[in-house]
Design a protein around this motif. Structure first.
Motif, PDB file in Angstrom:
ATOM      1  N   LEU A  58     -53.445  56.195  71.755  1.00 52.15           N
ATOM      2  CA  LEU A  58     -54.883  56.736  72.375  1.00 52.15           C
ATOM      3  C   LEU A  58     -55.435  57.772  71.331  1.00 52.15           C
ATOM      4  N   THR A  59     -56.622  58.027  71.313  1.00 52.00           N
ATOM      5  CA  THR A  59     -57.602  58.918  70.661  1.00 52.00           C
ATOM      6  C   THR A  59     -57.918  60.037  71.536  1.00 52.00           C
ATOM      7  N   TYR A  60     -57.679  61.248  71.261  1.00 50.47           N
ATOM      8  CA  TYR A  60     -57.939  62.270  72.103  1.00 50.47           C
ATOM      9  C   TYR A  60     -59.038  63.054  71.432  1.00 50.47           C
ATOM     10  N   GLY A  61     -59.728  63.739  72.743  1.00 45.75           N
ATOM     11  CA  GLY A  61     -59.986  63.941  74.112  1.00 45.75           C
ATOM     12  C   GLY A  61     -60.319  62.496  74.491  1.00 45.75           C
ATOM     13  N   ILE A  62     -59.676  62.296  75.558  1.00 51.43           N
ATOM     14  CA  ILE A  62     -59.813  61.168  76.470  1.00 51.43           C
ATOM     15  C   ILE A  62     -59.764  61.292  77.998  1.00 51.43           C
ATOM     16  N   GLU A  63     -60.708  60.637  78.560  1.00 51.14           N
ATOM     17  CA  GLU A  63     -60.534  60.717  80.128  1.00 51.14           C
ATOM     18  C   GLU A  63     -59.659  59.978  80.657  1.00 51.14           C
ATOM     19  N   LYS A  64     -59.170  60.233  81.836  1.00 53.81           N
ATOM     20  CA  LYS A  64     -57.937  59.485  82.642  1.00 53.81           C
ATOM     21  C   LYS A  64     -58.496  57.985  82.805  1.00 53.81           C
ATOM     22  N   SER A  65     -59.854  57.954  83.250  1.00 54.59           N
ATOM     23  CA  SER A  65     -60.198  56.493  83.623  1.00 54.59           C
ATOM     24  C   SER A  65     -60.287  55.499  82.129  1.00 54.59           C
ATOM     25  N   THR A  66     -60.305  56.292  81.163  1.00 56.81           N
ATOM     26  CA  THR A  66     -60.244  55.550  79.739  1.00 56.81           C
ATOM     27  C   THR A  66     -58.721  55.041  79.761  1.00 56.81           C
ATOM     28  N   VAL A  67     -57.894  55.841  79.866  1.00 59.40           N
ATOM     29  CA  VAL A  67     -56.305  55.763  79.687  1.00 59.40           C
ATOM     30  C   VAL A  67     -56.000  54.575  80.631  1.00 59.40           C
ATOM     31  N   ARG A  68     -56.551  54.923  81.935  1.00 60.78           N
ATOM     32  CA  ARG A  68     -56.163  53.641  82.969  1.00 60.78           C
ATOM     33  C   ARG A  68     -56.665  52.460  82.447  1.00 60.78           C
ATOM     34  N   ARG A  69     -57.805  52.422  81.955  1.00 61.16           N
ATOM     35  CA  ARG A  69     -58.240  50.892  81.489  1.00 61.16           C
ATOM     36  C   ARG A  69     -57.734  50.341  80.311  1.00 61.16           C
ATOM     37  N   ARG A  70     -57.396  51.115  79.334  1.00 61.75           N
ATOM     38  CA  ARG A  70     -56.668  50.799  78.199  1.00 61.75           C
ATOM     39  C   ARG A  70     -55.124  50.570  78.159  1.00 61.75           C
ATOM     40  N   GLU A  71     -54.350  51.280  79.082  1.00 57.36           N
ATOM     41  CA  GLU A  71     -52.998  51.388  79.137  1.00 57.36           C
ATOM     42  C   GLU A  71     -52.496  51.105  80.433  1.00 57.36           C
ATOM     43  N   GLY A  72     -53.151  51.019  81.494  1.00 56.84           N
ATOM     44  CA  GLY A  72     -52.890  51.089  82.783  1.00 56.84           C
ATOM     45  C   GLY A  72     -51.575  50.324  83.309  1.00 56.84           C
ATOM     46  N   ASP A  73     -51.665  48.992  82.736  1.00 58.52           N
ATOM     47  CA  ASP A  73     -50.791  47.968  82.778  1.00 58.52           C
ATOM     48  C   ASP A  73     -49.386  48.357  82.357  1.00 58.52           C
TER      49      ASP A  73
END
Length: 95
Positions: free
Chosen positions: A34-49
């Motif tokens: 991941l690249t920071y700063g990042i929103e939780k929703s973006t983390v969920r979309r990219r790596e949630g699974d």
């Protein structure tokens, strides 16, 4: 002497055990993608699974993020601290 160096290169640097493999990926592996700063929703979309290793066994990151109150991670450390606060730390089961 050169032959001795060649023989050492053929052997693994670390002996691997013969037990069961550990399911899930380390949290550090996910956070490094991941690249920071990042929103939780973006983390969920990219790596949630992605299933991460936890003391309770492999757990989808999206399930962990459901319990994280922060909505924005300005640094990698902030993300990892928030996740570890939910999943705790400890030995990861191998069987």
């Amino acid at each position: 002497m050169a032959d001795e160096d060649a023989d050492e290169a053929d052997e693994p640097a670390v002996e691997l055990g013969e037990g069961e493999s550990v399911e899930g990926v380390p949290l550090a592996q996910v956070s490094s993608r991941l690249t920071y700063g990042i929103e939780k929703s973006t983390v969920r979309r990219r790596e949630g699974d992605t299933e991460i290793r936890t003391p309770d066994g492999p757990t989808p990151l999206s399930d962990v993020l459901d319990s994280v109150e922060e909505t924005y991670f300005d640094r990698r450390q902030a993300f990892e601290e928030a996740v570890r606060a939910v999943v705790d730390t400890g030995p990861v089961p191998t069987e």
